[in-house]
Design an enzyme around this catalytic site. Structure first.
Site, PDB file in Angstrom:
ATOM      1  N   LEU A   1       0.845  -1.169   0.023  1.00 48.18           N
ATOM      2  CA  LEU A   1       0.034  -0.027   0.057  1.00 48.18           C
ATOM      3  C   LEU A   1       0.983   1.227   0.097  1.00 48.18           C
ATOM      4  O   LEU A   1       0.299   2.437  -0.201  1.00 48.18           O
ATOM      5  CB  LEU A   1      -0.809   0.258   1.388  1.00 48.18           C
ATOM      6  CG  LEU A   1      -1.615  -1.235   1.573  1.00 48.18           C
ATOM      7  CD1 LEU A   1      -2.597  -1.093   2.757  1.00 48.18           C
ATOM      8  CD2 LEU A   1      -2.578  -1.757   0.354  1.00 48.18           C
TER       9      LEU A   1
ATOM     10  N   TYR B   1       2.509  11.197 -11.321  1.00 48.17           N
ATOM     11  CA  TYR B   1       2.197  10.352 -10.554  1.00 48.17           C
ATOM     12  C   TYR B   1       1.386   9.083 -11.208  1.00 48.17           C
ATOM     13  O   TYR B   1       1.898   7.869 -10.727  1.00 48.17           O
ATOM     14  CB  TYR B   1       1.016  11.001  -9.551  1.00 48.17           C
ATOM     15  CG  TYR B   1       0.176  10.154  -8.610  1.00 48.17           C
ATOM     16  CD1 TYR B   1       0.950   9.360  -7.767  1.00 48.17           C
ATOM     17  CD2 TYR B   1      -1.158   9.663  -8.661  1.00 48.17           C
ATOM     18  CE1 TYR B   1       0.366   8.425  -6.840  1.00 48.17           C
ATOM     19  CE2 TYR B   1      -1.727   8.814  -7.883  1.00 48.17           C
ATOM     20  CZ  TYR B   1      -1.028   8.131  -6.970  1.00 48.17           C
ATOM     21  OH  TYR B   1      -1.694   7.383  -5.983  1.00 48.17           O
TER      22      TYR B   1
ATOM     23  N   LYS C   1       2.912   5.117 -10.965  1.00 48.05           N
ATOM     24  CA  LYS C   1       1.905   3.860 -10.746  1.00 48.05           C
ATOM     25  C   LYS C   1       1.799   2.889 -11.642  1.00 48.05           C
ATOM     26  O   LYS C   1       2.013   1.639 -11.589  1.00 48.05           O
ATOM     27  CB  LYS C   1       0.731   4.216 -10.106  1.00 48.05           C
ATOM     28  CG  LYS C   1       0.484   5.141  -8.862  1.00 48.05           C
ATOM     29  CD  LYS C   1       0.692   3.976  -7.822  1.00 48.05           C
ATOM     30  CE  LYS C   1       0.353   4.517  -6.310  1.00 48.05           C
ATOM     31  NZ  LYS C   1       0.687   3.653  -5.243  1.00 48.05           N
TER      32      LYS C   1
ATOM     33  N   ASN D   1     -11.062   7.893  -5.588  1.00 51.85           N
ATOM     34  CA  ASN D   1     -10.950   8.567  -4.119  1.00 51.85           C
ATOM     35  C   ASN D   1     -11.504   7.770  -3.238  1.00 51.85           C
ATOM     36  O   ASN D   1     -12.794   7.127  -3.042  1.00 51.85           O
ATOM     37  CB  ASN D   1     -11.672   9.829  -4.290  1.00 51.85           C
ATOM     38  CG  ASN D   1     -11.186  10.815  -5.242  1.00 51.85           C
ATOM     39  OD1 ASN D   1     -10.185  11.674  -5.063  1.00 51.85           O
ATOM     40  ND2 ASN D   1     -11.818  10.800  -6.593  1.00 51.85           N
TER      41      ASN D   1
ATOM     42  N   PRO E   1     -43.177  12.217  40.605  1.00 47.11           N
ATOM     43  CA  PRO E   1     -44.180  11.288  41.368  1.00 47.11           C
ATOM     44  C   PRO E   1     -45.584  11.749  41.477  1.00 47.11           C
ATOM     45  O   PRO E   1     -45.687  13.075  41.870  1.00 47.11           O
ATOM     46  CB  PRO E   1     -43.364  11.143  42.670  1.00 47.11           C
ATOM     47  CG  PRO E   1     -42.044  11.286  42.604  1.00 47.11           C
ATOM     48  CD  PRO E   1     -41.857  12.316  41.407  1.00 47.11           C
ATOM     49  N   GLY E   2     -46.515  10.942  40.983  1.00 46.22           N
ATOM     50  CA  GLY E   2     -48.032  11.381  41.312  1.00 46.22           C
ATOM     51  C   GLY E   2     -48.389  11.971  39.972  1.00 46.22           C
ATOM     52  O   GLY E   2     -49.763  12.405  40.062  1.00 46.22           O
TER      53      GLY E   2
END
Length: 370
Positions: free
Chosen positions: A53, A103, A107, A132, A282-283
């Protein structure tokens, strides 16, 4: 299996290495810029599979393309030629290999070396011309416009788009890693070609990309969530969240507080309804209303209480006793007036889902005592 990974600290390398470890591969020979010549030579002799890689895509000088992409690949393959294992090789190339630029040419030449290695040693090789790539751990302001946009938008830094109609072909890092790990089964190799394609890939215009990421940021204010049934959106949202500043993971909600407790919206969507957190003291009795079309689901997660129903036009009262001891969802059908009462001595917490976000112009809510 001893697996050599070059470029192990890069974006793709890091994601691949971590997932290899997750899947139980623990004999990893990791090569990065700090790996010595002697270590590389040793790794090359021990490897039973190679993920190559490493490469250069943003050099200070164009000559570094040849050194980092072509010459390093040639050196690595020369070392692998001496390996009695004849390890299979996966090579990370680029779609730029189809173009006439320094580039891409570096490659393309490296690809020819990889192919020649496979032919000489009668061993499988796989060359991927990646588009990409996007996902977590990609370096912003380097070679990924998606990483840059996510990083900047999350920090209120302006982004620049020269042409909103420019279209990108992108692939998600988890899809790439899954594909690469599948190569560890040699049956996954192609017998007719050394060029492989990543699937799925997605096409997105730069203007659409910026708009999408901005909706992710805005979702904290409007309490929305993306359309997660759309794969690109789902993967892009996960990517965006990975770029949040570490001191900004949380965000406030608006709590509607009174002497009965509180009511707080958590999530609202145009097609999957709204989720809220209701706290009753509560209640306290809340509700005493009914709906024509709006329907709800109640889930008491803390405390204990009772949910009462009465069908409009009937005198019969139906009761469902609920508590944290047994989590159960209670549907709130249309046409029934209903309320919820806290029967305990501490606050009762209820998750409430409703099939549509509240609309003050059309509330579909009618007060009637149970």
């Amino acid at each position: 299996m001893k697996i050599l990974v070059t470029g192990a600290n890069g974006f793709l390398g890091r994601n691949l290495v971590e997932q290899l470890r997750n899947q139980g591969y623990d004999e990893l020979l990791l090569c990065d810029r700090n790996t010595s010549e002697s270590e590389l030579e040793q790794f090359s002799q021990e490897a039973e599979f190679v993920y190559h890689l490493a490469g250069v895509n943003r050099p200070k000088k164009e000559t570094e393309f040849i050194k980092g992409n072509t010459e390093f690949t040639e050196k690595l393959l020369h070392l692998l030629n001496e390996n009695p294992n004849n390890p299979a090789v996966m090579f990370a190339s680029s779609v730029q290999a189809e173009l006439s630029n320094p580039y891409g040419e570096s490659k393309k030449k490296a690809e020819s070396f990889v192919q020649a290695y496979g032919e000489k040693n009668q061993t499988p090789v796989a060359i991927y011309r990646f588009p990409n790539l996007f996902g977590k751990w990609c370096k912003p302001n380097y070679n990924s416009v998606i990483a840059t946009f996510c990083h900047n938008i999350a920090r209120d830094i302006p982004v620049q788009v020269n042409n909103t109609e420019t279209e990108l072909t992108v692939a998600y890092i988890d899809d790439v890693v899954k594909e690469l790990i599948s190569l560890l089964e040699k049956s996954s190799f192609n017998e007719t070609s050394v060029l492989y394609e990543i699937t799925p890939t997605y096409k997105v215009k730069l203007g659409e990309l910026v708009n999408l990421i901005n909706t992710f940021k805005e979702s904290r204010n409007d309490l929305s969530v993306p359309q997660l049934n759309q794969n690109l959106t789902k993967k892009m949202y996960s990517t965006y969240l990975s770029y949040l500043p570490e001191d900004d993971f949380s965000y406030d909600l608006t709590m509607h507080v009174d002497d009965r407790g509180s009511f707080t919206e958590f999530i609202r969507t145009p097609d999957r309804g709204q989720l809220s957190v209701n706290i009753s003291k509560p209640g306290i009795v809340k509700g005493n209303h009914w709906h024509h079309t709006k329907n709800e689901k109640f889930l008491v997660v803390s405390g204990q209480g009772v949910i009462r129903f009465r069908k409009i036009g009937s005198d019969n009262i139906i009761e469902y006793f609920v508590s944290e001891r047994k989590l159960e969802v209670v549907d709130i059908p249309v046409g029934y007036t209903h309320n919820i009462e806290n029967l305990g001595e501490s606050n009762m917490v209820t998750l409430m889902w409703v099939n549509e976000p509240f609309d003050s112009q059309h509330p579909d809510t009618y007060y009637t005592e149970v």
